[in-house]
Design an enzyme around this catalytic site. Structure first.
Site, PDB file in Angstrom:
ATOM      1  CG  HIS A   1      -1.705  -1.280   1.092  1.00  0.00           C
ATOM      2  ND1 HIS A   1      -3.808  -0.893   1.656  1.00  0.00           N
ATOM      3  CD2 HIS A   1      -1.583  -2.144   0.679  1.00  0.00           C
ATOM      4  CE1 HIS A   1      -4.153  -1.398   1.814  1.00  0.00           C
ATOM      5  NE2 HIS A   1      -3.213  -2.773   1.151  1.00  0.00           N
TER       6      HIS A   1
ATOM      7  CB  CYS B   1      -2.980   2.262   5.636  1.00  0.00           C
ATOM      8  SG  CYS B   1      -2.550   1.578   4.349  1.00  0.00           S
TER       9      CYS B   1
ATOM     10  CB  CYS C   1      -7.141  -0.135   4.714  1.00  0.00           C
ATOM     11  SG  CYS C   1      -4.953  -0.291   4.871  1.00  0.00           S
TER      12      CYS C   1
ATOM     13  CD  GLU D   1      -2.451   4.219   2.515  1.00  0.00           C
ATOM     14  OE1 GLU D   1      -1.851   3.890   1.084  1.00  0.00           O
ATOM     15  OE2 GLU D   1      -3.588   4.211   2.564  1.00  0.00           O
TER      16      GLU D   1
END
Length: 154
Positions: free
Chosen positions: A52, A85, A82, A54
């Site tokens: 991801h 993250c 999410c 992040e």
């Protein structure tokens, strides 16, 4: 405030992800109005569920500043983070997160969950949502439309 300026940079990162057939989410880290990091999703290319934007940004930045504490950092991300993250940002003590569009299926900063502001945790993150939200949402909508169209046309 420079929120829109920095969100435009996150959108550029999201477009790079889309060009690589990744879910178009981009992130930018800023300290004192200076960009100190950029990333975008790479899950498909790397076969890594942790790919991801992040998480990659936090990992890279922590190495660069030689500290796991990122207390002066603002992260701009095109879609609401999410649980995974958001958890990493809480652990890193990120000061502020600015995101574009909400994620009603996985968002952990106000939509499905609100971990960033949970009083039971030892850190809170200041959250600003909806910055260039329509533009950020359009990237995701267009990407998934195209993906569904390709699958139907196979």
């Amino acid at each position: 405030m420079n929120d829109e300026k920095f969100m435009h940079l996150a959108i550029e990162e999201a477009k790079l992800a889309a060009d690589e057939n990744e879910v178009p989410i981009g992130a930018v880290a800023v300290i004192d109005d200076v960009v100190v990091g950029r990333s975008h999703n790479v899950r498909e290319r790397t076969n890594n569920p942790l790919g991801h934007a992040e998480l990659l940004l936090i990992e890279s930045l922590a190495k660069d500043v030689k500290s796991w504490r990122l207390e002066d950092v603002t992260i701009y991300v095109t879609c609401e983070p999410c649980i995974m993250c958001t958890g990493s940002m809480l652990q890193a003590r990120v000061k502020r997160v600015v995101y574009g569009c909400k994620d009603p299926k996985a968002g952990a900063m106000g939509s499905l969950y609100d971990l960033a502001g949970d009083d039971r945790l030892n850190h809170k993150i200041e959250v600003t949502s909806g910055v260039l939200g329509d533009e950020c949402a359009k990237l995701l909508i267009d990407f998934f439309r195209r993906l569904r169209g390709e699958k139907q046309g196979e």
